[in-house]
Design an enzyme around this catalytic site. Structure first.
Site, PDB file in Angstrom:
ATOM      1  N   GLU A  45      29.892 -51.168  -7.065  1.00  0.00           N
ATOM      2  CA  GLU A  45      28.893 -50.716  -6.093  1.00  0.00           C
ATOM      3  C   GLU A  45      28.167 -49.459  -6.570  1.00  0.00           C
ATOM      4  O   GLU A  45      27.987 -48.508  -5.816  1.00  0.00           O
ATOM      5  CB  GLU A  45      29.547 -50.491  -4.726  1.00  0.00           C
ATOM      6  N   ASP A  56      35.986 -58.428   1.137  1.00  0.00           N
ATOM      7  CA  ASP A  56      35.965 -57.030   1.560  1.00  0.00           C
ATOM      8  C   ASP A  56      36.455 -56.842   2.988  1.00  0.00           C
ATOM      9  O   ASP A  56      35.648 -56.672   3.893  1.00  0.00           O
ATOM     10  CB  ASP A  56      34.520 -56.492   1.430  1.00  0.00           C
ATOM     11  N   GLU A  76      36.032 -51.250   9.935  1.00  0.00           N
ATOM     12  CA  GLU A  76      34.643 -51.408   9.492  1.00  0.00           C
ATOM     13  C   GLU A  76      34.064 -52.762   9.906  1.00  0.00           C
ATOM     14  O   GLU A  76      32.909 -52.852  10.307  1.00  0.00           O
ATOM     15  CB  GLU A  76      34.598 -51.261   7.958  1.00  0.00           C
TER      16      GLU A  76
HETATM   17  C1  GCU Z   1      33.074 -51.607   1.397  1.00  0.00           C
HETATM   18  C2  GCU Z   1      32.504 -50.503   2.237  1.00  0.00           C
HETATM   19  C3  GCU Z   1      32.038 -49.348   1.413  1.00  0.00           C
HETATM   20  C4  GCU Z   1      33.172 -48.902   0.491  1.00  0.00           C
HETATM   21  C5  GCU Z   1      33.665 -50.081  -0.324  1.00  0.00           C
HETATM   22  C6  GCU Z   1      34.884 -49.745  -1.171  1.00  0.00           C
HETATM   23  O1  GCU Z   1      32.075 -52.209   0.650  1.00  0.00           O
HETATM   24  O2  GCU Z   1      31.439 -50.999   2.999  1.00  0.00           O
HETATM   25  O3  GCU Z   1      31.642 -48.317   2.271  1.00  0.00           O
HETATM   26  O4  GCU Z   1      32.737 -47.894  -0.352  1.00  0.00           O
HETATM   27  O5  GCU Z   1      34.052 -51.107   0.540  1.00  0.00           O
HETATM   28  O6  GCU Z   1      35.953 -50.174  -0.817  1.00  0.00           O
HETATM   29  O7  GCU Z   1      34.767 -49.098  -2.193  1.00  0.00           O
END
Ligand code: GCU
Length: 753
Positions: free
Chosen positions: A338, A412, A440
């Protein structure tokens, strides 16, 4: 006005007006005093009446220690306390027992150097307590953290003994004894032996230095970085107590999307101050490390893990941290995921990156926890497959102080996912479980969703990699691969915390249960989530069965209800974009396909679901052959995963006999109905739970019902455009047209990254 009136009314003959006024004033004060005394007495009576519901704000969590209905049965077992107090952990143990037992029993315990009467509670280690040394109990195999709780005789007196090898074991034992009392269990003939099944039982805070908590729904970060290191909020100690009470022994203070600033001297000093508060409670501090920190705060040109200057930078940084925090746990790293930097930026592997950092902390006994949550939209493959593809080839290539942390499912933290195929697939690498305690994807703080069953479902899932019974729990506790893991491999579990600065810690009273359940399962992944719910409800609300049973009933079905009204039958990742609040099955376009909903549900006129079979993305093949064969066959796939693994026509006949479309609508409605049922149950508990907590839960349940209905209606309105079928008979149409739902925006929804 009232006082003046009394002056006139009570003025005897011959008094001066002033005298009379004074006398009247005194009489008035006396009456007021009497009234206050009466009120105080009344309050005392009310407070000491077991089971009486009085206002509580949730701050005390499950450590409320309110007067116990069954106190008389416990008192003979708790007449005096024999507990050393020469170390901070011993002091914490003694203080907790005094606080807990005096609160629960309404009497103060005498602290004695030795047992002098029946009913002594004797706590310690063979080294700290001569009485325990004299008992010659078998403590050897308890390790540092295990303990025994035994009914015994000491100098002819009946006693309850809490014995361990180390102070921390004794503290855990003390909390266990308190739990027995809180949950009204018999203290006769105790013979308890507890050893944690995993070694690292850790919270991951996704807290930023500006106190914003990523995916946090309980206010700001508990860590007041600005006031640290000088101001140490009493909350930090209560945080440590709560964690120690469930055996949590490690905490990562900062977000996995880490700021390099966290590793600067200023913030190391702040982290060290927190470590000092947490240490007596057996909690070690870890930090999330940003892989590019050598560039951002070190002035280096790159962060290439094979560059000697980079290696040296991390070694120096580790030395600096260990000077400030001698028992520092190590680093947690999110790399090449990410948008985070990582070794792949330099053409290196995850193992290269992890090993370089592992070498830096190794001389100090530190660990590196490397996350397997990696996927890239530039990789054309199914997102669900990518972690396995990247990590399985690295099995056996990590240093022995590296652990790989794997989310429970491959996407996730969805309301339901099949277990992650990495579990069982890396026999030479210690894998840590990563659960998300913060909700979440399960309605934030206002939806009541007890996650115990979700955690349990994953832990009990059978990977079958070494035949039937190869459960995920056995991967996590190291027993499944005992023969192939590196010698001395560490085991563990991580939970993404739901803790914030809200008075009730977790944003809602019921979310405290998720923190609690996580801790209990990290200690023992084989516990039942129902038993944990019972324990928690008794400690948190009441020991009255007429309260506990309905609450446990609500809790046990609550996660399934969320699955039903959000993502039934294996659907996943259908929430609003970025903030993840509310339904968004229509989300498409934008920077990445794998951040849209249409990527996951693949609805079309011919059906719905992600074909991950051998004819589709092939994700099923990442599981052991018997599991793969089951998931590959639409008829054998458990219905809760149907649309996770299969693209199914709308008129496919489901197990209920309904066609898929009808079943889908049915599940959505069923989820909403469950919430209505929870509201009814909760209303029935009015007066039995204190008003303050009752009212907040009631309001949150009302929000949950409204939002469950919203999820149902929006989802049905959207999927109907593909199914092109009428709603089954008796099913109410959505309250609004689809474009209404699509038009809703929530730019300020909490927790956004
Ligand atoms: C999810 C979440 C993010 C977080 C990511 C992670 O995608 O929405 O906010 O950073 O998980 O676990 O690194």
């Amino acid at each position: 006005m009232r006082a003046l009136h009394m002056v006139r009314a009570s003025r005897p003959y011959g008094d001066s007006v002033r005298q009379a006024a004074q006398r009247a004033q005194h009489a008035c004060i006396d009456r007021a005093r009497a009234l206050i005394a009466l009120l105080a007495l009344g309050l005392l009576v009310v407070l000491s009446m077991p089971g009486t519901a009085r206002a509580e704000d949730g701050y005390d969590l499950w450590l409320r220690y309110r007067p116990l209905a069954q106190a008389d049965a416990v008192r003979p077992h708790a007449t005096q306390l024999v507990a050393p107090e020469t170390t901070p952990t011993q002091s914490a143990t003694r203080a907790e027992l005094l606080r807990g037992l005096s609160g629960l029993l309404g009497t103060d315990l005498a602290v004695q150097p030795t047992a002098t009467a029946d009913g002594a509670i004797v706590v310690g280690t063979p080294a700290s307590s001569p009485a325990i040394a004299a008992l010659r109990l078998k403590t050897k195999d308890l390790g540092r953290e295990g303990y025994l709780i035994r009914s015994a005789r000491i100098d002819g007196h009946r006693a309850t003994v809490i014995a361990a090898n180390d102070d921390i074991g004794a503290l855990y034992g003390a909390f266990h004894l308190l739990r027995l009392v809180q949950t009204a269990q018999s203290l006769d003939a105790l013979d308890i032996r507890e050893v944690p099944r995993t070694q690292l039982r850790m919270l991951n805070h996704w807290d930023n230095l500006n106190r914003h908590v990523e995916r946090g729904y309980a206010g700001e970060s508990i860590w007041d970085w600005h006031k640290l290191p000088d101001y140490l909020s009493p909350r930090y100690t209560d945080y440590a107590r709560a964690n120690a009470s469930i055996g949590i022994n490690a905490t990562v203070l900062n977000n996995v999307n880490a700021s390099a600033q966290q590793l600067t001297p200023m913030y190391i000093e702040k982290a060290a101050a927190l470590a000092n508060v947490l240490r007596p409670y057996g909690i070690r501090v870890f930090l999330s490390a940003r892989f590019s920190a050598p560039v951002e705060i070190g002035g280096l040109k790159n962060a290439d893990p094979l560059d000697p200057a980079v290696k040296q930078w991390w070694k120096d940084k580790a030395d600096e941290i260990y000077k400030a925090i001698p028992d520092f746990g190590g680093f947690l790293v999110k790399a090449n995921s990410e948008g985070q930097p990582g070794p792949q930026d330099y053409g290196r592997t995850h193992a290269d990156g992890a090993n370089m950092m592992a070498d830096a902390v190794k001389p100090h006994g530190g660990k590196v926890i490397w996350r397997a949550f990696v996927y890239s939209h530039e990789t054309p493959d199914d997102r669900a497959k990518q972690a396995w593809n990247e990590f399985v080839p690295l099995d056996g290539k990590f240093r022995d102080n590296v652990m790989v942390q794997v989310k429970n499912g491959a996407i996730d933290f969805q309301p339901r996912e099949p277990f992650h195929p990495l579990f069982g697939a890396m026999p030479k690498t210690p894998l840590m479980m990563e659960f998300q305690i913060t909700k979440e994807y399960l309605g934030f703080a206002t939806h009541l969703a007890y996650l115990g069953p979700l955690f349990e479902e994953t832990l009990r899932a059978d990977t079958q990699v070494r035949g039937p019974g190869s459960t995920v729990a056995k991967v996590i506790d190291g027993s499944l691969h005992a023969g192939t893991l590196p010698k001395g491999a560490i085991t563990g579990m991580a939970g993404v915390a739901n803790i914030g600065s809200d008075r009730n810690w977790s944003g809602s009273h019921f979310d405290q249960a998720n923190w609690y359940a996580y801790g209990r399962l990290a200690w023992n992944p084989y516990l039942s989530s129902r038993d944990i719910a019972q324990e928690w409800a008794r400690m948190t609300f009441s020991s009255d069965d007429a309260v506990v049973q309905p609450i446990v009933g609500m809790m046990m079905g609550s996660r399934e209800a969320v699955v039903d009204y959000m993502t039934p039958l294996g659907l996943h990742h259908l929430m609003g974009r970025s903030h993840h609040y509310g339904p968004g099955p229509w989300v498409e376009g934008g920077p990445r396909a794998d951040w849209t909903s249409v990527y996951y549900h693949r609805a079309s006129k011919d059906g719905i679901g992600f074909d991950r079979t051998t004819h589709g993305s092939g994700a099923v093949s990442q599981y052991a052959p018997p599991v793969a064969a089951q998931f590959d066959d639409v008829k054998k796939t458990p219905e809760e995963f149907l649309l996770w693994f299969h693209h199914v026509p709308w008129d496919y006949t489901t197990k209920s006999g309904r066609p898929l479309w009808g079943e889908l609508v049915h599940r959505y409605s069923q989820g909403v109905d469950y919430v209505r049922g929870m509201r009814r149950t909760w209303d029935g508990l009015k007066g039995r739970v204190d008003d303050e907590r009752h009212a907040q839960v009631a309001t949150f349940l009302a929000i949950q019902e409204k939002e469950a209905q919203w999820w149902r209606d929006a989802s049905i309105a959207y999927f109907q455009t593909f199914a092109q079928r009428p709603l089954p008979e008796g099913e109410a149409p959505p309250a609004h047209a689809l474009d209404y739902y699509e038009s809703l925006e929530f730019p300020f929804a909490p927790g956004n990254g």
